[in-house]
Design a protein around this motif. Structure first.
Motif, short mmCIF file in Angstrom:
data_model
loop_
_atom_site.label_atom_id
_atom_site.label_comp_id
_atom_site.label_asym_id
_atom_site.label_seq_id
_atom_site.Cartn_x
_atom_site.Cartn_y
_atom_site.Cartn_z
N HIS A 82 -11.18 7.27 93.24
CA HIS A 82 -11.28 8.60 92.61
C HIS A 82 -11.75 9.67 93.60
O HIS A 82 -11.44 10.84 93.44
N HIS A 83 -12.50 9.25 94.63
CA HIS A 83 -12.93 10.23 95.63
C HIS A 83 -11.75 10.70 96.49
O HIS A 83 -11.70 11.86 96.91
N LEU A 84 -10.79 9.80 96.74
CA LEU A 84 -9.61 10.16 97.53
C LEU A 84 -8.67 11.05 96.72
O LEU A 84 -8.19 12.09 97.21
N VAL A 85 -8.43 10.64 95.47
CA VAL A 85 -7.56 11.43 94.59
C VAL A 85 -8.20 12.79 94.30
O VAL A 85 -7.53 13.83 94.33
N ILE A 108 -14.30 19.16 101.14
CA ILE A 108 -13.51 17.93 101.02
C ILE A 108 -14.31 16.73 101.52
O ILE A 108 -14.29 15.66 100.91
N ASN A 109 -15.04 16.91 102.62
CA ASN A 109 -15.86 15.82 103.14
C ASN A 109 -16.98 15.44 102.17
O ASN A 109 -17.31 14.26 102.01
N CYS A 110 -17.56 16.43 101.51
CA CYS A 110 -18.59 16.14 100.50
C CYS A 110 -18.01 15.30 99.37
O CYS A 110 -18.66 14.36 98.89
N ILE A 111 -16.80 15.63 98.95
CA ILE A 111 -16.14 14.88 97.87
C ILE A 111 -15.82 13.47 98.33
O ILE A 111 -16.06 12.49 97.61
N LEU A 112 -15.27 13.35 99.53
CA LEU A 112 -14.92 12.03 100.05
C LEU A 112 -16.15 11.14 100.21
O LEU A 112 -16.08 9.92 100.02
N CYS A 113 -17.28 11.75 100.55
CA CYS A 113 -18.49 10.97 100.85
C CYS A 113 -19.41 10.74 99.65
O CYS A 113 -20.41 10.04 99.78
N HIS A 114 -19.07 11.30 98.49
CA HIS A 114 -20.06 11.24 97.41
C HIS A 114 -20.28 9.83 96.88
O HIS A 114 -21.32 9.56 96.28
N ARG A 115 -19.35 8.92 97.12
CA ARG A 115 -19.54 7.53 96.68
C ARG A 115 -20.35 6.72 97.69
O ARG A 115 -20.84 5.64 97.37
N GLY A 116 -20.41 7.22 98.92
CA GLY A 116 -21.15 6.50 99.95
C GLY A 116 -20.50 5.20 100.37
O GLY A 116 -21.17 4.26 100.80
N VAL A 130 -24.88 16.21 97.79
CA VAL A 130 -23.86 15.96 96.76
C VAL A 130 -23.90 14.50 96.33
O VAL A 130 -23.87 14.19 95.13
N ALA A 131 -23.98 13.57 97.28
CA ALA A 131 -24.01 12.15 96.95
C ALA A 131 -25.26 11.80 96.14
O ALA A 131 -25.18 11.07 95.14
N VAL A 132 -26.40 12.34 96.54
CA VAL A 132 -27.65 12.03 95.85
C VAL A 132 -27.70 12.72 94.49
O VAL A 132 -28.17 12.13 93.50
#
Length: 204
Positions: A82-85, A108-116, A130-132
């Motif tokens: 879901h982070h990629l989509v 975009i990087n924040c979205i990609l990285c939010h799952r860690g 964003v991730a936390v």
């Protein structure tokens, strides 16, 4: 070139709300999306050096990929990617605002990285917030009590095992920003004790 302003933030909220309402996860907007914004604003007060608008816009857009699920049974199907989509959906949404490329890249990087999850590990302060905030929001709502709404096939004993593991993962993920752990330490201890007591058969 435009900069991120309140208009884009407001448009993002409306876009996410409409996208949520078109899926069976419309309740997810009320439960999680609003809570992550609250969590993000709390963290921004603790980490004032972060770019506030990058963080807030990323938080609005971070879970767009979840809304690709057309039924509750598809939640687990869309979750791994879901982070990629979501990053692709966010990039399309942002394209009409003609933001500087470096700002778009940060979002975009924040979205990609939010799952860690590898290879997208949060590195910048904004990515970490964003991730936390995503994880912190679980402690700000009834998130841990909605298990059976999403996964009705599991027994109560299975629920306890799975939620205990999830709780511990969330606590670990909060360690990216130690101040976040301080915010919810009492809640973490309470939830963990409640699950421990059930497993030990000591629930009053």
């Amino acid at each position: 070139m435009k900069k991120i302003g309140q208009k884009i933030l407001d448009d993002a909220e409306i876009y996410v709300m409409k996208t949520a309402k078109s899926s069976p996860l419309d309740w997810f907007f009320e439960l999680h999306q609003k809570e992550i914004m609250i969590s993000a604003n709390k963290l921004l007060k603790e980490y004032p050096d972060a770019d506030k608008n990058i963080v807030l816009l990323s938080c609005w857009l971070h879970d767009l990929g979840h809304f690709k699920a057309k039924t509750l049974d598809q939640v687990d199907v869309v979750k791994p990617d879901h982070h990629l989509v979501g990053a692709k959906m966010a990039k399309k949404f942002l394209s009409k605002y003609k933001l500087p490329k470096d700002q778009v890249d940060k979002i975009i990087n924040c979205i990609l990285c939010h799952r860690g999850s590898e290879p997208y590990i949060p590195k910048t302060l904004e990515e970490k917030i964003v991730a936390v905030a995503d994880t912190l929001s679980h402690f700000q709502s009834i998130f841990y009590l909605l298990f059976f709404k999403i996964y009705p096939k599991y027994s109560l004993d299975e629920f306890v095992v799975l939620q205990k593991a999830k709780l511990k993962r969330d606590w670990r993920d909060l360690s990216l920003l130690p101040k976040a752990q301080e915010m919810v330490e009492n809640k973490y201890d309470f939830f963990l004790q409640m699950l421990d007591d059930y497993q030990k058969g000591t629930v009053d």
